[in-house]
Motif scaffolding. Structure first.
Motif, PDB file in Angstrom:
ATOM      1  N   ILE A   1      47.097  51.346  35.313  1.00 42.43           N
ATOM      2  CA  ILE A   1      47.239  51.213  33.855  1.00 42.43           C
ATOM      3  C   ILE A   1      45.928  50.699  33.260  1.00 42.43           C
ATOM      4  CG2 ILE A   1      48.177  48.852  33.938  1.00 42.43           C
ATOM      5  CD1 ILE A   1      50.010  49.730  31.574  1.00 42.43           C
ATOM      6  N   PRO A   2      45.474  51.276  32.160  1.00 45.42           N
ATOM      7  CA  PRO A   2      44.249  50.797  31.520  1.00 45.42           C
ATOM      8  C   PRO A   2      44.374  49.328  31.125  1.00 45.42           C
ATOM      9  CG  PRO A   2      44.829  52.947  30.665  1.00 45.42           C
ATOM     10  CD  PRO A   2      45.990  52.485  31.499  1.00 45.42           C
ATOM     11  N   PHE A   3      43.322  48.559  31.393  1.00 42.53           N
ATOM     12  CA  PHE A   3      43.349  47.111  31.209  1.00 42.53           C
ATOM     13  C   PHE A   3      42.077  46.677  30.488  1.00 42.53           C
ATOM     14  CE2 PHE A   3      43.531  42.671  32.153  1.00 42.53           C
ATOM     15  CZ  PHE A   3      44.835  42.373  32.519  1.00 42.53           C
ATOM     16  N   ILE A   4      42.245  46.085  29.315  1.00 44.22           N
ATOM     17  CA  ILE A   4      41.125  45.578  28.525  1.00 44.22           C
ATOM     18  C   ILE A   4      41.168  44.060  28.539  1.00 44.22           C
ATOM     19  CG2 ILE A   4      40.087  45.455  26.218  1.00 44.22           C
ATOM     20  CD1 ILE A   4      41.333  48.215  25.664  1.00 44.22           C
TER      21      ILE A   4
ATOM     22  N   VAL B   1      40.390  40.413  46.690  1.00 40.23           N
ATOM     23  CA  VAL B   1      39.561  39.872  45.609  1.00 40.23           C
ATOM     24  C   VAL B   1      39.962  38.419  45.366  1.00 40.23           C
ATOM     25  CG1 VAL B   1      38.930  40.058  43.165  1.00 40.23           C
ATOM     26  CG2 VAL B   1      39.271  42.134  44.533  1.00 40.23           C
ATOM     27  N   THR B   2      38.973  37.535  45.416  1.00 40.48           N
ATOM     28  CA  THR B   2      39.209  36.107  45.198  1.00 40.48           C
ATOM     29  C   THR B   2      39.108  35.806  43.708  1.00 40.48           C
ATOM     30  OG1 THR B   2      38.278  35.597  47.353  1.00 40.48           O
ATOM     31  CG2 THR B   2      38.434  33.780  45.768  1.00 40.48           C
ATOM     32  N   ILE B   3      40.095  35.113  43.209  1.00 35.99           N
ATOM     33  CA  ILE B   3      40.122  34.738  41.795  1.00 35.99           C
ATOM     34  C   ILE B   3      39.484  33.351  41.660  1.00 35.99           C
ATOM     35  CG2 ILE B   3      41.564  34.318  39.763  1.00 35.99           C
ATOM     36  CD1 ILE B   3      41.700  37.217  40.808  1.00 35.99           C
ATOM     37  N   PRO B   4      38.426  33.227  40.849  1.00 34.20           N
ATOM     38  CA  PRO B   4      37.787  31.909  40.687  1.00 34.20           C
ATOM     39  C   PRO B   4      38.666  30.963  39.878  1.00 34.20           C
ATOM     40  CG  PRO B   4      36.842  33.484  39.156  1.00 34.20           C
ATOM     41  CD  PRO B   4      37.802  34.254  40.032  1.00 34.20           C
ATOM     42  N   GLU B   5      38.439  29.674  40.069  1.00 28.73           N
ATOM     43  CA  GLU B   5      39.132  28.687  39.239  1.00 28.73           C
ATOM     44  C   GLU B   5      38.585  28.809  37.823  1.00 28.73           C
ATOM     45  OE1 GLU B   5      41.703  26.454  39.509  1.00 28.73           O
ATOM     46  OE2 GLU B   5      42.008  27.614  41.340  1.00 28.73           O
TER      47      GLU B   5
ATOM     48  N   LYS C   1      44.498  36.739  37.514  1.00 30.14           N
ATOM     49  CA  LYS C   1      45.598  36.809  38.488  1.00 30.14           C
ATOM     50  C   LYS C   1      46.594  37.890  38.074  1.00 30.14           C
ATOM     51  CE  LYS C   1      45.186  32.072  40.068  1.00 30.14           C
ATOM     52  NZ  LYS C   1      45.772  30.733  40.087  1.00 30.14           N
ATOM     53  N   PHE C   2      46.810  38.008  36.777  1.00 34.38           N
ATOM     54  CA  PHE C   2      47.683  39.063  36.265  1.00 34.38           C
ATOM     55  C   PHE C   2      47.100  40.442  36.570  1.00 34.38           C
ATOM     56  CE2 PHE C   2      48.592  41.658  32.301  1.00 34.38           C
ATOM     57  CZ  PHE C   2      49.795  42.157  32.763  1.00 34.38           C
ATOM     58  N   LEU C   3      45.810  40.629  36.291  1.00 35.76           N
ATOM     59  CA  LEU C   3      45.146  41.901  36.570  1.00 35.76           C
ATOM     60  C   LEU C   3      45.209  42.217  38.067  1.00 35.76           C
ATOM     61  CD1 LEU C   3      43.412  44.370  35.889  1.00 35.76           C
ATOM     62  CD2 LEU C   3      41.408  42.854  35.816  1.00 35.76           C
ATOM     63  N   LYS C   4      45.003  41.208  38.898  1.00 34.30           N
ATOM     64  CA  LYS C   4      45.086  41.418  40.352  1.00 34.30           C
ATOM     65  C   LYS C   4      46.496  41.853  40.751  1.00 34.30           C
ATOM     66  CE  LYS C   4      44.301  39.184  44.813  1.00 34.30           C
ATOM     67  NZ  LYS C   4      43.748  37.999  45.496  1.00 34.30           N
TER      68      LYS C   4
ATOM     69  N   PHE D   1      33.631  37.807  34.426  1.00 36.15           N
ATOM     70  CA  PHE D   1      33.268  39.212  34.284  1.00 36.15           C
ATOM     71  C   PHE D   1      33.164  39.899  35.636  1.00 36.15           C
ATOM     72  CE2 PHE D   1      31.876  37.402  30.268  1.00 36.15           C
ATOM     73  CZ  PHE D   1      32.414  38.307  29.371  1.00 36.15           C
ATOM     74  N   GLY D   2      32.551  39.215  36.603  1.00 31.87           N
ATOM     75  CA  GLY D   2      32.405  39.801  37.942  1.00 31.87           C
ATOM     76  C   GLY D   2      33.741  40.074  38.600  1.00 31.87           C
ATOM     77  N   THR D   3      34.661  39.121  38.489  1.00 32.51           N
ATOM     78  CA  THR D   3      35.978  39.304  39.087  1.00 32.51           C
ATOM     79  C   THR D   3      36.752  40.403  38.375  1.00 32.51           C
ATOM     80  OG1 THR D   3      36.003  36.979  39.741  1.00 32.51           O
ATOM     81  CG2 THR D   3      38.110  38.135  39.760  1.00 32.51           C
ATOM     82  N   ALA D   4      36.683  40.424  37.048  1.00 37.07           N
ATOM     83  CA  ALA D   4      37.380  41.472  36.281  1.00 37.07           C
ATOM     84  C   ALA D   4      36.853  42.851  36.668  1.00 37.07           C
ATOM     85  CB  ALA D   4      37.223  41.232  34.787  1.00 37.07           C
ATOM     86  N   LEU D   5      35.564  42.963  36.862  1.00 40.23           N
ATOM     87  CA  LEU D   5      34.987  44.245  37.279  1.00 40.23           C
ATOM     88  C   LEU D   5      35.408  44.596  38.703  1.00 40.23           C
ATOM     89  CD1 LEU D   5      31.428  43.949  35.698  1.00 40.23           C
ATOM     90  CD2 LEU D   5      33.271  45.509  35.019  1.00 40.23           C
ATOM     91  N   SER D   6      35.495  43.595  39.583  1.00 39.62           N
ATOM     92  CA  SER D   6      35.966  43.837  40.955  1.00 39.62           C
ATOM     93  C   SER D   6      37.404  44.344  40.968  1.00 39.62           C
ATOM     94  CB  SER D   6      35.887  42.558  41.789  1.00 39.62           C
ATOM     95  OG  SER D   6      34.564  42.134  41.925  1.00 39.62           O
ATOM     96  N   LEU D   7      38.162  43.969  39.951  1.00 37.10           N
ATOM     97  CA  LEU D   7      39.557  44.391  39.834  1.00 37.10           C
ATOM     98  C   LEU D   7      39.696  45.643  38.961  1.00 37.10           C
ATOM     99  CD1 LEU D   7      41.101  40.829  39.425  1.00 37.10           C
ATOM    100  CD2 LEU D   7      41.391  42.364  41.393  1.00 37.10           C
TER     101      LEU D   7
END
Length: 193
Positions: A87-90, A145-149, A71-74, A101-107
């Protein structure tokens, strides 16, 4: 391994809710020569920190409350933070959930670092981020982008029951707050806003 890009003046925001992992990540960064670190305990705290601190890269855990790392990355990628959307995000995680992983890559997360990795892995990820041309979408593209629970095994106070914290605070539902009650801290929505 590529030439060292990470420098002592690189400013990093570490977002991690577990004190031991925060300390571990600080030591990993110090071992590769990075001392300029700011800290936040969850995504909502990180959004506040970004208002007062300029950082070059964010390293964030995922499983935190009230606002998790996705949610923060989004929020960052959607332009809802004081930092630039690119901003670069690790992602610093011990999770093996494919939805994370899928959501992080989508973001458009830039890299993943395992919590049981070593400092050289972290240095390599930082170097790769700054050595390639990065492209992200327009900020509005991330709003869909939907954030999973995400299930976190940490102990949190249940919002359904009244409980007393170690400091003597009492946690109650919002509808139970009386007009003369004093709040111990700011109210936040369930996702940390």
């Amino acid at each position: 391994m590529p030439d060292v890009v990470a420098t002592p003046d690189l400013r990093v925001l570490i977002v991690e809710d577990e004190p031991f992992m925060m300390s571990l990540l600080r030591r990993m960064l110090a071992k590769i020569g990075i001392e300029g670190c700011h800290e936040a305990v969850d995504g909502s705290d990180a959004l506040v920190k970004l208002e007062s601190c300029q950082v070059d890269v964010v390293i964030s855990d995922i499983m935190m409350r009230p606002m998790n790392g996705l949610k923060f990355l989004k929020s960052v990628r959607s332009g809802l933070s004081a930092a630039t959307a690119d901003i670069p995000f690790i992602v610093f995680t011990g999770s093996s959930e494919s939805s994370v992983f899928g959501t992080a890559l989508s973001l458009d997360c830039d890299a993943f670092v395992s919590k049981n990795g070593d400092p050289n892995d972290l240095l390599e990820r930082i170097n790769s981020i700054f050595s390639i041309e990065r492209q992200i979408n327009e900020p509005t593209a991330y709003l869909t982008v939907t954030i999973p629970e995400i299930i976190n095994n940490s102990a949190f106070i249940s919002p359904e029951t009244e409980t007393e914290a170690e400091s003597g605070e009492i946690c109650i539902m919002i509808h139970q707050v009386e007009p003369d009650d004093v709040l111990a801290r700011d109210l936040r929505t369930g996702d940390g806003h």
